[in-house]
Design a protein around this motif. Structure first.
Motif, PDB file in Angstrom:
ATOM      1  N   VAL A  67       0.854  -1.178   0.000  1.00  0.00           N
ATOM      2  CA  VAL A  67       0.000   0.000   0.000  1.00  0.00           C
ATOM      3  C   VAL A  67       0.888   1.225   0.000  1.00  0.00           C
ATOM      4  O   VAL A  67       1.896   1.281   0.696  1.00  0.00           O
ATOM      5  CB  VAL A  67      -0.891   0.012   1.257  1.00  0.00           C
ATOM      6  N   GLU A  68       0.517   2.199  -0.802  1.00  0.00           N
ATOM      7  CA  GLU A  68       1.269   3.452  -0.861  1.00  0.00           C
ATOM      8  C   GLU A  68       0.816   4.341   0.302  1.00  0.00           C
ATOM      9  O   GLU A  68      -0.364   4.669   0.412  1.00  0.00           O
ATOM     10  CB  GLU A  68       0.974   4.145  -2.195  1.00  0.00           C
ATOM     11  N   PRO A 112      -1.565  17.293   9.464  1.00  0.00           N
ATOM     12  CA  PRO A 112      -0.879  16.277   8.664  1.00  0.00           C
ATOM     13  C   PRO A 112      -1.444  14.897   8.986  1.00  0.00           C
ATOM     14  O   PRO A 112      -1.576  14.541  10.156  1.00  0.00           O
ATOM     15  CB  PRO A 112       0.582  16.396   9.095  1.00  0.00           C
ATOM     16  N   VAL A 113      -1.816  14.134   7.945  1.00  0.00           N
ATOM     17  CA  VAL A 113      -2.440  12.821   8.115  1.00  0.00           C
ATOM     18  C   VAL A 113      -1.770  11.838   7.162  1.00  0.00           C
ATOM     19  O   VAL A 113      -1.451  12.196   6.024  1.00  0.00           O
ATOM     20  CB  VAL A 113      -3.956  12.904   7.805  1.00  0.00           C
ATOM     21  N   GLN A 114      -1.532  10.612   7.609  1.00  0.00           N
ATOM     22  CA  GLN A 114      -0.969   9.556   6.764  1.00  0.00           C
ATOM     23  C   GLN A 114      -2.135   8.910   6.007  1.00  0.00           C
ATOM     24  O   GLN A 114      -3.030   8.336   6.628  1.00  0.00           O
ATOM     25  CB  GLN A 114      -0.276   8.517   7.656  1.00  0.00           C
ATOM     26  N   VAL A 115      -2.163   9.017   4.674  1.00  0.00           N
ATOM     27  CA  VAL A 115      -3.227   8.420   3.863  1.00  0.00           C
ATOM     28  C   VAL A 115      -2.653   7.205   3.139  1.00  0.00           C
ATOM     29  O   VAL A 115      -1.651   7.300   2.438  1.00  0.00           O
ATOM     30  CB  VAL A 115      -3.798   9.431   2.838  1.00  0.00           C
ATOM     31  N   SER A 116      -3.305   6.051   3.334  1.00  0.00           N
ATOM     32  CA  SER A 116      -2.893   4.822   2.655  1.00  0.00           C
ATOM     33  C   SER A 116      -3.755   4.640   1.415  1.00  0.00           C
ATOM     34  O   SER A 116      -4.980   4.707   1.495  1.00  0.00           O
ATOM     35  CB  SER A 116      -3.080   3.619   3.572  1.00  0.00           C
ATOM     36  N   ILE A 121      -6.853   4.390  -4.717  1.00  0.00           N
ATOM     37  CA  ILE A 121      -8.049   4.604  -3.901  1.00  0.00           C
ATOM     38  C   ILE A 121      -7.628   4.678  -2.433  1.00  0.00           C
ATOM     39  O   ILE A 121      -6.913   3.807  -1.937  1.00  0.00           O
ATOM     40  CB  ILE A 121      -9.066   3.452  -4.097  1.00  0.00           C
ATOM     41  N   ALA A 122      -8.092   5.724  -1.737  1.00  0.00           N
ATOM     42  CA  ALA A 122      -7.767   5.883  -0.317  1.00  0.00           C
ATOM     43  C   ALA A 122      -8.505   4.814   0.479  1.00  0.00           C
ATOM     44  O   ALA A 122      -9.724   4.668   0.359  1.00  0.00           O
ATOM     45  CB  ALA A 122      -8.174   7.266   0.160  1.00  0.00           C
ATOM     46  N   ILE A 123      -7.754   4.049   1.281  1.00  0.00           N
ATOM     47  CA  ILE A 123      -8.364   2.953   2.030  1.00  0.00           C
ATOM     48  C   ILE A 123      -8.200   3.082   3.542  1.00  0.00           C
ATOM     49  O   ILE A 123      -8.889   2.409   4.288  1.00  0.00           O
ATOM     50  CB  ILE A 123      -7.791   1.587   1.577  1.00  0.00           C
TER      51      ILE A 123
END
Length: 189
Positions: A67-68, A112-116, A121-123
């Motif tokens: 996952v990115e 600031p938020v870590q988005v996977s 698609i954001a999961i």
């Protein structure tokens, strides 16, 4: 896909189970006094949002999907969802309410938020551990209550109910844990 031991899984990781992808909402390693240690996972299936609970032996191999994960800045929320921006590329990502879930009240503009993301698609989201909010409502302090370690109920500016020490009055800024809204300390600002 990479095989990892179950005890290394954390909130926000994505695992492949029976050909379907699941995002981990909660992970806990349980070490009973007698018996085998286990890892308890609460997960949401990415395809349809169904929530499931699984238990694995801590040494059991689990397939983890790549996952990115990138840092994004929270911009705003509207009818479409929650909007985040990548500070390096200025690309914007819209995250659905189902993915944001319980974290919604703790999102603040510019946070600031870590988005996977998986296949664009954001999961999953990982918020900073702590956030600062103002106490908007709390009970008055009872005389003699200040010496004890009792807490009193309070409502924060984001609408979350929490418990604060007796010396905290409305208008005071406090630091809370984003995981459960629990009081940490009075804000230094």
């Amino acid at each position: 896909m990479v095989k990892v031991i179950a005890s290394s899984l954390r909130k926000g990781n994505v695992v492949d189970k029976d050909g379907k992808l699941y995002v981990i909402l909660f992970a806990e390693n349980i070490h009973p006094g007698k018996g085998t240690p286990v890892t308890q996972l609460d997960m949401r299936r990415i395809g349809d949002g169904v929530k499931v609970s699984e238990r694995y032996r801590t040494t059991e191999q689990v397939e983890r999907a790549y996952v990115e994960e990138r840092e994004h800045t929270f911009l705003y929320a509207d009818g479409e969802g929650y909007h985040f921006m990548n500070p390096e590329t200025y690309d914007q990502v819209t995250v659905t309410e189902a993915v944001v879930g319980d974290a919604a009240p703790y999102l603040q503009e510019g946070m600031p938020v870590q988005v996977s993301q998986f296949n664009g698609i954001a999961i999953a989201l990982v918020l900073p551990q702590r956030a600062t909010f103002e106490v908007v409502e709390t009970e008055p302090t009872t005389k003699g209550q200040t010496a004890s370690s009792s807490y009193k109920p309070a409502v924060l500016s984001n609408g979350v109910r929490t418990a604060v020490p007796p010396h905290i009055a409305p208008g005071t800024r406090v630091v809370v844990m984003t995981a459960d809204g629990s009081y940490v300390e009075r804000a230094k600002d």
